[in-house]
Design a protein around this motif. Structure first.
Motif, PDB file in Angstrom:
ATOM      1  N   ARG A  15       0.834  -1.209   0.000  1.00  0.00           N
ATOM      2  CA  ARG A  15       0.000   0.000   0.000  1.00  0.00           C
ATOM      3  C   ARG A  15       0.865   1.253   0.000  1.00  0.00           C
ATOM      4  O   ARG A  15       0.563   2.229  -0.694  1.00  0.00           O
ATOM      5  CB  ARG A  15      -0.934   0.018   1.216  1.00  0.00           C
ATOM      6  CG  ARG A  15      -2.070  -0.994   1.080  1.00  0.00           C
ATOM      7  CD  ARG A  15      -3.018  -0.972   2.245  1.00  0.00           C
ATOM      8  NE  ARG A  15      -3.645   0.319   2.406  1.00  0.00           N
ATOM      9  CZ  ARG A  15      -3.967   0.851   3.595  1.00  0.00           C
ATOM     10  NH1 ARG A  15      -3.716   0.206   4.701  1.00  0.00           N
ATOM     11  NH2 ARG A  15      -4.548   2.019   3.660  1.00  0.00           N
ATOM     12  N   ASN A  17       3.776   1.520  -1.343  1.00  0.00           N
ATOM     13  CA  ASN A  17       4.260   1.610  -2.712  1.00  0.00           C
ATOM     14  C   ASN A  17       3.176   2.176  -3.632  1.00  0.00           C
ATOM     15  O   ASN A  17       3.456   2.972  -4.522  1.00  0.00           O
ATOM     16  CB  ASN A  17       4.740   0.245  -3.204  1.00  0.00           C
ATOM     17  CG  ASN A  17       5.498   0.344  -4.498  1.00  0.00           C
ATOM     18  OD1 ASN A  17       6.309   1.252  -4.686  1.00  0.00           O
ATOM     19  ND2 ASN A  17       5.241  -0.577  -5.402  1.00  0.00           N
ATOM     20  N   HIS A  18       1.934   1.782  -3.401  1.00  0.00           N
ATOM     21  CA  HIS A  18       0.809   2.316  -4.183  1.00  0.00           C
ATOM     22  C   HIS A  18       0.724   3.837  -4.029  1.00  0.00           C
ATOM     23  O   HIS A  18       0.574   4.555  -5.019  1.00  0.00           O
ATOM     24  CB  HIS A  18      -0.501   1.665  -3.727  1.00  0.00           C
ATOM     25  CG  HIS A  18      -1.727   2.408  -4.149  1.00  0.00           C
ATOM     26  ND1 HIS A  18      -2.227   2.358  -5.436  1.00  0.00           N
ATOM     27  CD2 HIS A  18      -2.543   3.237  -3.449  1.00  0.00           C
ATOM     28  CE1 HIS A  18      -3.304   3.132  -5.511  1.00  0.00           C
ATOM     29  NE2 HIS A  18      -3.511   3.669  -4.321  1.00  0.00           N
ATOM     30  N   TYR A  19       0.838   4.338  -2.794  1.00  0.00           N
ATOM     31  CA  TYR A  19       0.766   5.788  -2.558  1.00  0.00           C
ATOM     32  C   TYR A  19       1.958   6.508  -3.172  1.00  0.00           C
ATOM     33  O   TYR A  19       1.821   7.614  -3.675  1.00  0.00           O
ATOM     34  CB  TYR A  19       0.669   6.092  -1.060  1.00  0.00           C
ATOM     35  CG  TYR A  19      -0.639   5.648  -0.463  1.00  0.00           C
ATOM     36  CD1 TYR A  19      -1.843   6.207  -0.879  1.00  0.00           C
ATOM     37  CD2 TYR A  19      -0.689   4.658   0.511  1.00  0.00           C
ATOM     38  CE1 TYR A  19      -3.053   5.794  -0.351  1.00  0.00           C
ATOM     39  CE2 TYR A  19      -1.894   4.239   1.047  1.00  0.00           C
ATOM     40  CZ  TYR A  19      -3.073   4.810   0.618  1.00  0.00           C
ATOM     41  OH  TYR A  19      -4.270   4.395   1.143  1.00  0.00           O
ATOM     42  N   ARG A  20       3.125   5.855  -3.165  1.00  0.00           N
ATOM     43  CA  ARG A  20       4.307   6.451  -3.793  1.00  0.00           C
ATOM     44  C   ARG A  20       4.090   6.603  -5.292  1.00  0.00           C
ATOM     45  O   ARG A  20       4.343   7.668  -5.865  1.00  0.00           O
ATOM     46  CB  ARG A  20       5.538   5.576  -3.531  1.00  0.00           C
ATOM     47  CG  ARG A  20       6.805   6.110  -4.221  1.00  0.00           C
ATOM     48  CD  ARG A  20       7.905   5.079  -4.252  1.00  0.00           C
ATOM     49  NE  ARG A  20       7.559   3.862  -4.967  1.00  0.00           N
ATOM     50  CZ  ARG A  20       7.692   3.703  -6.285  1.00  0.00           C
ATOM     51  NH1 ARG A  20       8.140   4.677  -7.045  1.00  0.00           N
ATOM     52  NH2 ARG A  20       7.363   2.554  -6.850  1.00  0.00           N
ATOM     53  N   ARG A  21       3.589   5.526  -5.921  1.00  0.00           N
ATOM     54  CA  ARG A  21       3.331   5.591  -7.368  1.00  0.00           C
ATOM     55  C   ARG A  21       2.247   6.612  -7.691  1.00  0.00           C
ATOM     56  O   ARG A  21       2.342   7.340  -8.682  1.00  0.00           O
ATOM     57  CB  ARG A  21       2.947   4.213  -7.900  1.00  0.00           C
ATOM     58  CG  ARG A  21       4.108   3.246  -7.971  1.00  0.00           C
ATOM     59  CD  ARG A  21       3.776   1.975  -8.754  1.00  0.00           C
ATOM     60  NE  ARG A  21       2.445   1.449  -8.497  1.00  0.00           N
ATOM     61  CZ  ARG A  21       2.147   0.498  -7.621  1.00  0.00           C
ATOM     62  NH1 ARG A  21       3.111  -0.055  -6.909  1.00  0.00           N
ATOM     63  NH2 ARG A  21       0.922   0.082  -7.449  1.00  0.00           N
ATOM     64  N   LYS A  22       1.219   6.664  -6.862  1.00  0.00           N
ATOM     65  CA  LYS A  22       0.120   7.612  -7.070  1.00  0.00           C
ATOM     66  C   LYS A  22       0.634   9.055  -7.068  1.00  0.00           C
ATOM     67  O   LYS A  22       0.161   9.890  -7.826  1.00  0.00           O
ATOM     68  CB  LYS A  22      -0.917   7.409  -5.962  1.00  0.00           C
ATOM     69  CG  LYS A  22      -2.148   8.251  -6.071  1.00  0.00           C
ATOM     70  CD  LYS A  22      -3.126   7.875  -4.962  1.00  0.00           C
ATOM     71  CE  LYS A  22      -4.315   8.794  -4.925  1.00  0.00           C
ATOM     72  NZ  LYS A  22      -5.216   8.467  -3.813  1.00  0.00           N
ATOM     73  N   ARG A  23       1.635   9.330  -6.247  1.00  0.00           N
ATOM     74  CA  ARG A  23       2.206  10.673  -6.163  1.00  0.00           C
ATOM     75  C   ARG A  23       3.384  10.863  -7.125  1.00  0.00           C
ATOM     76  O   ARG A  23       4.023  11.909  -7.146  1.00  0.00           O
ATOM     77  CB  ARG A  23       2.642  10.965  -4.731  1.00  0.00           C
ATOM     78  CG  ARG A  23       1.449  11.253  -3.839  1.00  0.00           C
ATOM     79  CD  ARG A  23       1.826  11.253  -2.378  1.00  0.00           C
ATOM     80  NE  ARG A  23       0.768  11.733  -1.517  1.00  0.00           N
ATOM     81  CZ  ARG A  23      -0.346  11.100  -1.231  1.00  0.00           C
ATOM     82  NH1 ARG A  23      -0.589   9.930  -1.782  1.00  0.00           N
ATOM     83  NH2 ARG A  23      -1.259  11.614  -0.432  1.00  0.00           N
ATOM     84  N   ARG A  24       3.661   9.798  -7.905  1.00  0.00           N
ATOM     85  CA  ARG A  24       4.731   9.828  -8.915  1.00  0.00           C
ATOM     86  C   ARG A  24       6.085  10.194  -8.300  1.00  0.00           C
ATOM     87  O   ARG A  24       6.816  11.044  -8.808  1.00  0.00           O
ATOM     88  CB  ARG A  24       4.376  10.781 -10.050  1.00  0.00           C
ATOM     89  CG  ARG A  24       3.150  10.351 -10.799  1.00  0.00           C
ATOM     90  CD  ARG A  24       2.822  11.271 -11.919  1.00  0.00           C
ATOM     91  NE  ARG A  24       1.628  10.781 -12.591  1.00  0.00           N
ATOM     92  CZ  ARG A  24       0.835  11.523 -13.299  1.00  0.00           C
ATOM     93  NH1 ARG A  24       1.089  12.799 -13.451  1.00  0.00           N
ATOM     94  NH2 ARG A  24      -0.233  11.019 -13.875  1.00  0.00           N
ATOM     95  N   TRP A  65       0.690  13.581   4.170  1.00  0.00           N
ATOM     96  CA  TRP A  65      -0.359  13.144   5.082  1.00  0.00           C
ATOM     97  C   TRP A  65      -0.321  13.967   6.353  1.00  0.00           C
ATOM     98  O   TRP A  65       0.717  14.476   6.746  1.00  0.00           O
ATOM     99  CB  TRP A  65      -0.182  11.672   5.437  1.00  0.00           C
ATOM    100  CG  TRP A  65      -0.353  10.741   4.287  1.00  0.00           C
ATOM    101  CD1 TRP A  65      -1.185  10.907   3.218  1.00  0.00           C
ATOM    102  CD2 TRP A  65       0.313   9.501   4.072  1.00  0.00           C
ATOM    103  NE1 TRP A  65      -1.067   9.842   2.352  1.00  0.00           N
ATOM    104  CE2 TRP A  65      -0.163   8.962   2.862  1.00  0.00           C
ATOM    105  CE3 TRP A  65       1.265   8.783   4.789  1.00  0.00           C
ATOM    106  CZ2 TRP A  65       0.278   7.752   2.352  1.00  0.00           C
ATOM    107  CZ3 TRP A  65       1.716   7.571   4.296  1.00  0.00           C
ATOM    108  CH2 TRP A  65       1.218   7.066   3.090  1.00  0.00           C
ATOM    109  N   GLU A  79      -7.118   4.166   5.860  1.00  0.00           N
ATOM    110  CA  GLU A  79      -6.620   5.103   4.859  1.00  0.00           C
ATOM    111  C   GLU A  79      -5.867   6.251   5.527  1.00  0.00           C
ATOM    112  O   GLU A  79      -6.358   6.839   6.487  1.00  0.00           O
ATOM    113  CB  GLU A  79      -7.778   5.684   4.038  1.00  0.00           C
ATOM    114  CG  GLU A  79      -8.367   4.714   3.035  1.00  0.00           C
ATOM    115  CD  GLU A  79      -7.362   4.285   1.990  1.00  0.00           C
ATOM    116  OE1 GLU A  79      -6.702   5.145   1.377  1.00  0.00           O
ATOM    117  OE2 GLU A  79      -7.218   3.068   1.786  1.00  0.00           O
ATOM    118  N   ASP A  82      -4.891  12.837   4.056  1.00  0.00           N
ATOM    119  CA  ASP A  82      -4.111  13.861   3.372  1.00  0.00           C
ATOM    120  C   ASP A  82      -4.129  15.147   4.179  1.00  0.00           C
ATOM    121  O   ASP A  82      -5.151  15.521   4.771  1.00  0.00           O
ATOM    122  CB  ASP A  82      -4.669  14.137   1.970  1.00  0.00           C
ATOM    123  CG  ASP A  82      -4.285  13.059   0.972  1.00  0.00           C
ATOM    124  OD1 ASP A  82      -3.265  12.385   1.189  1.00  0.00           O
ATOM    125  OD2 ASP A  82      -5.007  12.895  -0.016  1.00  0.00           O
TER     126      ASP A  82
END
Length: 143
Positions: A15, A17-24, A65, A79, A82
Motif C-alpha cells: 500500500r 508503494n501504491h501511494y508512492r506511485r500515485k504521487r509519482r 499526510w 486510509e 491527506d
C-alpha cells in the motif's frame, strides 16, 4: 504511535508503494522528503526495522499526510489522511512562529519537524482561546 513500534507487513508495504506511485515519487525522493537515508527507508519497507515516531512523522510529511494520521493509519490498515492544503500567503502568523521557524532552520531541523512545532503552538493557542470563550459564556450565564 504506540510505545511498541510496529514493522510494516507485506500488504502494508504494498500500500505504501501504491501511494508512492500515485504521487509519482521515486523512493529516493520519498527518503529525501522524509529526512532519512534511502537504506533506512528500504529497511522499513522490508519490515526489517520498526518505524520510529520520527520516521513516521517524516513519512507523513513526504507523502503529504496529516502528521500522526498517515503511517499510523497505514499500520492499522486504514486510509492515511491527506494534509489540508495551506492557503495562507504568509504561513507564519506572528513573531513567535517566525522565531520557531528561524530557530529550527538554524538548528538544522527538517521543515516537517518545524511545521509540527508551529502546529503544536497553534493548537495550544486555540485551546486557550476556546477556554477563555467558555469562561466568558459561563460568567454571562451567572450574571
Amino acid at each position: 504511535m504506540e510505545e511498541q513500534r510496529k514493522r510494516l507487513e507485506e500488504h502494508q508495504a504494498e500500500r505504501l508503494n501504491h501511494y508512492r506511485r500515485k504521487r509519482r515519487l521515486k523512493w529516493t525522493e520519498v527518503a529525501r522528503r522524509a529526512d532519512m537515508s534511502p537504506q533506512n527507508l528500504l529497511r522499513i519497507r522490508n519490515g526489517e526495522i520498526s518505524i520510529t515516531e520520527v520516521a513516521a512523522e517524516g513519512l507523513d510529511a513526504a507523502f503529504g499526510w496529516t502528521s500522526g494520521e498517515g503511517i499510523e493509519n497505514l499500520l492499522q490498515d486504514r486510509e492515511p489522511v491527506d494534509q489540508p492544503a495551506r492557503i495562507e500567503i504568509d504561513p507564519l502568523r506572528d513573531e513567535s512562529e517566525r522565531t520557531i521557524w528561524d530557530t529550527g532552520k538554524e538548528g538544522g531541523l527538517p521543515e516537517h519537524r518545524i511545521w509540527f512545532r508551529i502546529d503544536q503552538l497553534r493548537a495550544v493557542r486555540a485551546n486557550r482561546a476556546a477556554g477563555a470563550a467558555q469562561a466568558e459564556r459561563q460568567s454571562r450565564d451567572l450574571a
